[in-house]
Structures are given as C-alpha cells and as structure tokens.
Design a protein around this motif. Structure first.
Motif, PDB file in Angstrom:
ATOM      1  N   LYS A 158       0.867  -1.184   0.000  1.00 33.67           N
ATOM      2  CA  LYS A 158       0.000   0.000   0.000  1.00 33.67           C
ATOM      3  C   LYS A 158       0.901   1.231   0.000  1.00 33.67           C
ATOM      4  O   LYS A 158       1.672   1.447   0.940  1.00 33.67           O
ATOM      5  N   SER A 159       0.795   2.030  -1.042  1.00 33.05           N
ATOM      6  CA  SER A 159       1.700   3.176  -1.095  1.00 33.05           C
ATOM      7  C   SER A 159       1.011   4.398  -0.524  1.00 33.05           C
ATOM      8  O   SER A 159      -0.219   4.493  -0.492  1.00 33.05           O
ATOM      9  N   LEU A 160       1.824   5.329  -0.077  1.00 28.67           N
ATOM     10  CA  LEU A 160       1.362   6.529   0.625  1.00 28.67           C
ATOM     11  C   LEU A 160       0.186   7.205  -0.065  1.00 28.67           C
ATOM     12  O   LEU A 160      -0.732   7.707   0.586  1.00 28.67           O
ATOM     13  N   VAL A 161       0.188   7.187  -1.382  1.00 22.28           N
ATOM     14  CA  VAL A 161      -0.868   7.877  -2.114  1.00 22.28           C
ATOM     15  C   VAL A 161      -2.245   7.249  -1.838  1.00 22.28           C
ATOM     16  O   VAL A 161      -3.273   7.907  -1.997  1.00 22.28           O
ATOM     17  N   ARG A 162      -2.278   6.007  -1.403  1.00 22.71           N
ATOM     18  CA  ARG A 162      -3.549   5.362  -1.116  1.00 22.71           C
ATOM     19  C   ARG A 162      -3.908   5.353   0.377  1.00 22.71           C
ATOM     20  O   ARG A 162      -4.913   4.760   0.783  1.00 22.71           O
ATOM     21  N   PHE A 163      -3.106   6.032   1.185  1.00 20.58           N
ATOM     22  CA  PHE A 163      -3.437   6.152   2.605  1.00 20.58           C
ATOM     23  C   PHE A 163      -4.694   7.001   2.781  1.00 20.58           C
ATOM     24  O   PHE A 163      -4.942   7.934   2.010  1.00 20.58           O
ATOM     25  N   SER A 164      -5.469   6.697   3.815  1.00 16.64           N
ATOM     26  CA  SER A 164      -6.534   7.618   4.209  1.00 16.64           C
ATOM     27  C   SER A 164      -5.880   8.790   4.948  1.00 16.64           C
ATOM     28  O   SER A 164      -4.745   8.677   5.427  1.00 16.64           O
ATOM     29  N   PRO A 165      -6.584   9.927   5.052  1.00 16.19           N
ATOM     30  CA  PRO A 165      -6.020  11.048   5.805  1.00 16.19           C
ATOM     31  C   PRO A 165      -5.622  10.637   7.230  1.00 16.19           C
ATOM     32  O   PRO A 165      -4.574  11.052   7.723  1.00 16.19           O
ATOM     33  N   ASN A 166      -6.415   9.786   7.859  1.00 14.20           N
ATOM     34  CA  ASN A 166      -6.062   9.366   9.215  1.00 14.20           C
ATOM     35  C   ASN A 166      -4.810   8.504   9.262  1.00 14.20           C
ATOM     36  O   ASN A 166      -4.007   8.610  10.181  1.00 14.20           O
ATOM     37  N   GLU A 167      -4.659   7.663   8.268  1.00 15.90           N
ATOM     38  CA  GLU A 167      -3.446   6.833   8.219  1.00 15.90           C
ATOM     39  C   GLU A 167      -2.207   7.713   8.034  1.00 15.90           C
ATOM     40  O   GLU A 167      -1.189   7.509   8.690  1.00 15.90           O
ATOM     41  N   LEU A 168      -2.318   8.695   7.151  1.00 12.47           N
ATOM     42  CA  LEU A 168      -1.185   9.584   6.922  1.00 12.47           C
ATOM     43  C   LEU A 168      -0.889  10.421   8.173  1.00 12.47           C
ATOM     44  O   LEU A 168       0.273  10.656   8.521  1.00 12.47           O
ATOM     45  N   ALA A 169      -1.964  10.838   8.862  1.00 15.80           N
ATOM     46  CA  ALA A 169      -1.775  11.646  10.074  1.00 15.80           C
ATOM     47  C   ALA A 169      -0.942  10.886  11.108  1.00 15.80           C
ATOM     48  O   ALA A 169      -0.104  11.475  11.800  1.00 15.80           O
ATOM     49  N   LEU A 170      -1.111   9.577  11.174  1.00 19.24           N
ATOM     50  CA  LEU A 170      -0.329   8.778  12.121  1.00 19.24           C
ATOM     51  C   LEU A 170       1.161   8.777  11.766  1.00 19.24           C
ATOM     52  O   LEU A 170       2.021   8.710  12.643  1.00 19.24           O
ATOM     53  N   VAL A 171       1.463   8.818  10.476  1.00 14.67           N
ATOM     54  CA  VAL A 171       2.870   8.884  10.050  1.00 14.67           C
ATOM     55  C   VAL A 171       3.494  10.200  10.532  1.00 14.67           C
ATOM     56  O   VAL A 171       4.571  10.221  11.141  1.00 14.67           O
ATOM     57  N   PHE A 172       2.784  11.304  10.302  1.00 16.00           N
ATOM     58  CA  PHE A 172       3.311  12.604  10.756  1.00 16.00           C
ATOM     59  C   PHE A 172       3.391  12.654  12.285  1.00 16.00           C
ATOM     60  O   PHE A 172       4.300  13.258  12.851  1.00 16.00           O
ATOM     61  N   GLU A 173       2.422  12.020  12.923  1.00 15.35           N
ATOM     62  CA  GLU A 173       2.450  11.929  14.383  1.00 15.35           C
ATOM     63  C   GLU A 173       3.725  11.191  14.851  1.00 15.35           C
ATOM     64  O   GLU A 173       4.359  11.595  15.833  1.00 15.35           O
ATOM     65  N   ALA A 174       4.089  10.146  14.137  1.00 21.40           N
ATOM     66  CA  ALA A 174       5.329   9.428  14.479  1.00 21.40           C
ATOM     67  C   ALA A 174       6.542  10.340  14.279  1.00 21.40           C
ATOM     68  O   ALA A 174       7.455  10.373  15.110  1.00 21.40           O
ATOM     69  N   TYR A 175       6.554  11.112  13.189  1.00 26.78           N
ATOM     70  CA  TYR A 175       7.642  12.085  12.991  1.00 26.78           C
ATOM     71  C   TYR A 175       7.740  13.003  14.212  1.00 26.78           C
ATOM     72  O   TYR A 175       8.813  13.248  14.753  1.00 26.78           O
ATOM     73  N   ARG A 176       6.574  13.529  14.604  1.00 30.51           N
ATOM     74  CA  ARG A 176       6.545  14.477  15.724  1.00 30.51           C
ATOM     75  C   ARG A 176       7.128  13.858  16.988  1.00 30.51           C
ATOM     76  O   ARG A 176       7.996  14.441  17.643  1.00 30.51           O
ATOM     77  N   LEU A 177       6.659  12.659  17.321  1.00 32.37           N
ATOM     78  CA  LEU A 177       7.104  12.025  18.560  1.00 32.37           C
ATOM     79  C   LEU A 177       8.606  11.735  18.537  1.00 32.37           C
ATOM     80  O   LEU A 177       9.307  11.928  19.527  1.00 32.37           O
TER      81      LEU A 177
END
Lengths: 331, 331
Positions: free
Chosen positions: B114-133
């Motif tokens: 599953k590539s990033l382009v097919r992520f839901s907004p919530n799935e992508l938000a978790l990736v950025f959340e991981a960056y933040r943490l």
C-alpha cells in the motif's frame, strides 16, 4: 531557448532545457534506453549527427562527415545549451538568464562496443588531443568562461548511447563546484603560502589512499568521496590548466588513465561511471593555488533522500580499503 | 564506527559507513534488490528488525514488537550512523569525526504494497504523528543538532525495501544544505526586513508554478529544480519548525500531501521519488526568517557527469508546464 535559473532559497543553479524535452507523462521509460538500429556515433552514420566540428585521424583527401576518422566531435543533437545571446533577467526573487552555451559530443573511437579501458595509449592520446583542440577553440570564441568536459559511461551512469563518448559543455559562467574549489584553494594559499593541491599530492602519495602513479601523475581514492571507489587523477607538478605542458604530459596521462581504468574494470567489469575534468577557467593566467585534475565517479549507489536533503553522501566502503584492493590488482 | 569526513578541496561532507559494508567487488548487483521471502517490515515479522522505539495504533494490552500496530519505528538494521561519543580529529588537510547519530526506519503502514498515495487522511496523520514524537524525543536527547526525515520510494530512488517507509537520521551537525538555506534566508531577512519564504509563498501562490493549496499549505513546482516535477509543500503562515502549531496544521498537511501525490501518481503511476523535510535545527527558538517545508524530488533523470562536475542540474521540463499539467489533473 534553454535557460539558467537560480533557486532563490539555496542559490543552486539549474539548466531548464525543454528542447531536450518531453511531456510530463513521458518520463517513466525503461532504464536501458537501447535505441537499436543504426548507432549515430558509428562510422557510416555521420549523417545522423549534426555536421562535425572536428575529426582526427581521417585521411586528408576524404570529405568532412565521412568515415575514416579515429575521434570525431559533433554538436549534441539534443543540446542542454545552445549558442546565443546572454540575457539576464531578475524579477523579484527569481534570477535567470538565457541558456547560451555549447554542448558537444566527443566520439572517442570508431569501434562500437570498444570501451576506453581497451584503448591503446595512442588511441587514448587522440581523445585528449580532441579535448585540447576544442578547449583552445572555445577559449578563442570569447563568449565562454568555462568548458566542462565529462563522460557518462553505461546507462546507469546516464549515458543514452552505448558507443563510447565524452561530452563538453561551454558555459557563460564558472560552475558552482569549480568556483568553490577555486575559492577554497585560493584562501588556503593566502593563509598558508602553499598550494592546497601540491600539499594534497604530497600527502596522498605516501598515504593509504594511493592507487598508482607514474613520473607525472598520481591516482588516489578521494578522502571523502561521493561514491564508493571515487578516484582522482592529479598532476604531481603544479599545473592549474589542463593545457599547460599538455604535450609533455600526454604520454604519462594516457598511462595513468589506462592503469586506473584497468584496475577498476578488473574489480568491477562493465562498471558504469562518470568522470569530469576540473581545470582553471578559460583564459586564466597560471594560478598559483590550483591543480587541474580528473574526478572519476563510479555509479554504484543512489543519490537518494539523505543526499538530496543534506548535500552529504553516505558511502558504504572505506576509501583506504578500496585503495588497498586496487593497488594489489593488475589488469 | 562510521565517520564523517570533510573533503579538503570542496568542503563537502561524506559519511563513511563500512558497517553497511561490502567488499569492493560486491557492488555491481542487480538494480532491483528484491529480497523476497519474509518482508522485515510486515506485521508478524517484528523479530526481523531491531526492537521498536515507537509503535502507534496497537492495543495497549499487546506486548511491544508484536503485530497490531499502524505505524512502527525501529532502528535501521544497517545504520549509516550509530549512537556514540563525538570525537573530532584533524590531521593535516583531513578533518573527520566519529559517525555518531541515530538512524531509524518509520514503517508507515502494516499493509505491504500500500503506497502513501492510497493512505486515508487518518493513516497519513499517524505517520506525521510518528515524525513528531521522534523529533521531540531526539531533541530531548541533547546530543543531536538536527534530525533529517526523508523517504526513498522505489528501487530507482534508492529504496532497498518495497514496503512503504520513511527514515530519519539524527545528526551531531546541521547538514550543509540546511545551513545554506538558513544562512541565505537570514541574510535576506536582515537586508529586506521580511521572510524570504513568506515572500516566496506569496509569489508562488499567484504564479505559474502553483499546483494546489488549502487554507494552510501551498504546493508548487520548484523554480530551479534538480529533477523534473520537483515539488515543494510549504506552510502559508510563518512557521520555522515542523512542530510549531503541529496539531492545528495536521489535517491540512495530510490533505495537501494526498492531493499532491495523487496528482503525481495520476501522471506517472508508480513514480519513484524521494522527499525530505527541512525544518529548523533542534531546539531553535522560532526563527523569523525560515519556513519548514517538504521537498519532493521525483527520480526521473540521472545525476551524471554534468551534475557531478558543476553542482547544477539539467532538467528537461519547464516547471511551469509541469505545474499546468498537475493543476488540471484530478486523481
């Protein structure tokens, strides 16, 4: 007309050359661009290139753009830059000027499939002779400040044709990386009263990165390379310009080139690589702080996110280990 | 231990990381390094990576390093840098210091393929959340001056695993390219009394390189790119640090990311690319002259002799033409 543009944030230059151009959707082509059919760089296909600007080795009685040449120089059919007026334009944050320049292809051999490493010393000497003649001619033109000579070997290293060739680009500016080298070595000279490159040669000659040498040239692994096995070839005597003492250096230059590429090829047969010639800007007086040199950059790892984001390169091989390996190998 | 080295001629940095290492003869491997068998980034293969430093979305009662996560961060198994003492050494022309740092892999999804382009907004938000943490945690560590977050997608773009992931590297220095951005924008601010990036946003918003925008972010084609279709995503409001107003920005950031990648993917399905996050150095006070931003760099042309020799990039596509194309496309 192509154009030079300067990124307002980083100051980095780009050449936007839509003449070479494609539509956005055209880009995902297969890696190996094997345009089979007639190779445009082979003898007998002279009609497939723009008319030559130089041919070496062809009997005098033969007409231009006919077979019989040993080295042939032609304008690039898909040039990144084209001769023309240099017009600058700055608008707000954006600085650009017209992409005036010269882009040529140096066909190194009439033999398709013969790679540089299998050239005889005399064949290689003719390639350097072509470099010399083009550098002299383009210096006389008066519009160009720098000529970059480089080679892309293998599809992975960006070569779109498999017939061995190098390229030259005449530029109305000194390229950023050359500018940085000139500036840093000038400051070093000012502060230390000696040439940075002379010091480097002395130090590398007795050090763990030495690969091989002859009476006039030293080949060594770069201390902080961009790719595994990045190799520099440098004149031992202080020479800032490739054309300085050219005739005297020629035999030794061919010798060290064939030695280095013989060793690289022995380790990694068919190695894709780039090389670049760095020399003083056109028309410089001899510079007390600079050495011309070749940088040979194998194409073995990818420029990826880390490199794009930092400007630093991750290299998974110790240059000292690579040099020991190359020192011991005879082609 | 890996090491940082500075090239005495150009000043360029390299990280020599023989730990990732190979013998010189090991380098000519096939392009697609499809290590089939168990993907070490898939759920159920947690034992194939070093123990995780973060997992998001797994039920609290489940043990660490077990399946059930939505985003997982693990130390890179083949790190370019490893935590340790920072020891400097200068010897003649050569400057080096120990390759101390942190190198982690952010597994963006449990779904292989599953590539990033097919992520839901919530799935992508978790990736950025991981960056933040991870950014927050690594800032607390105190040893690091900068964290570079980047992504390599596709073998051509340097990804050695096909399961979608990004990476982060914590560094004891500010990377050269970030330093240049900071320095140039600081000087611009000093001279003009305004932020270079604010000015850029205003100018690009109404210009021919605009791709799309929402209330908080603008996406546009770089004016002087390194690759065709190089795209920047930038906050419209003045924000120097990715963590500044993070929660408030998150939804809009996911929105613009998915829009941009949706458009890129619609033009070039399966596009290999890199992206990098540029943000203020760890622990900076808010900077009046800088904006954090993403640079998305498709992998479509080769870094070759011209680029190695000049530091400039030949790009065969007008950014304005590419932007018009992308503006009109809906994923």
């Amino acid at each position: 007309m192509p154009e030079f543009r300067r990124d307002p944030v980083s100051g980095r230059w780009a050449i936007i050359a839509p003449e070479r151009g494609k539509r956005p959707t055209d880009f995902l082509l297969p890696e190996e661009n094997t345009k089979e059919g007639r190779c445009p760089l082979c003898p007998g296909s002279e009609d497939l290139t723009p008319p030559e600007v130089l041919a070496l080795g062809r009997p005098e009685e033969a007409p231009p753009n006919s077979p019989g040449w040993k080295v042939r120089v032609v304008p690039n059919k898909y040039p990144a830059l084209i001769p023309g007026e240099i017009e600058k334009e700055t608008e707000g944050l954006y600085e650009r000027f017209s992409g005036a320049g010269v882009h040529e292809v140096i066909v190194e051999t009439p033999e398709h499939g013969k790679s540089l490493v299998r050239f005889s010393p005399n064949e290689l000497a003719l390639v350097f002779e072509a470099y010399r003649l083009r550098l002299e001619e383009l210096a006389r033109d008066g519009r160009w400040r720098y000529v970059l000579i480089f080679k892309n070997r293998g599809a992975r290293a960006g070569a779109s044709l498999s017939h061995d060739h190098s390229q030259l680009v005449a530029l109305p500016l000194i390229p950023e990386l050359v500018k940085i080298e000139l500036e840093r070595s000038r400051i070093y000279h000012e502060r230390n009263g000696e040439c940075l490159f002379c010091k480097l040669v002395k130090s590398e000659q007795n050090g763990p990165r030495r690969i091989c040498e002859n009476e006039r040239f030293l080949a060594f692994m770069a201390y902080a390379p961009r790719q595994p096995l990045e190799t520099w070839i440098m004149p031992k005597k202080h020479r800032s310009d490739f054309l300085d003492h050219f005739d005297e250096n020629l035999e030794a230059l061919c010798d060290i080139f064939l030695k280095v590429f013989g060793k690289l090829e022995a380790i990694l047969p068919g190695l894709p690589y780039n090389f670049v010639l760095h020399t003083a800007p056109l028309g410089s007086a001899p510079l007390p702080y600079y050495h011309w040199h070749f940088e040979i950059i194998p194409c073995l790892t990818r420029v990826a996110g880390f490199e794009w984001g930092t400007g630093a390169y991750i290299v998974p091989l110790l240059p000292e280990e690579a040099a020991a390996f190359l020192r011991d190998i005879s082609p």
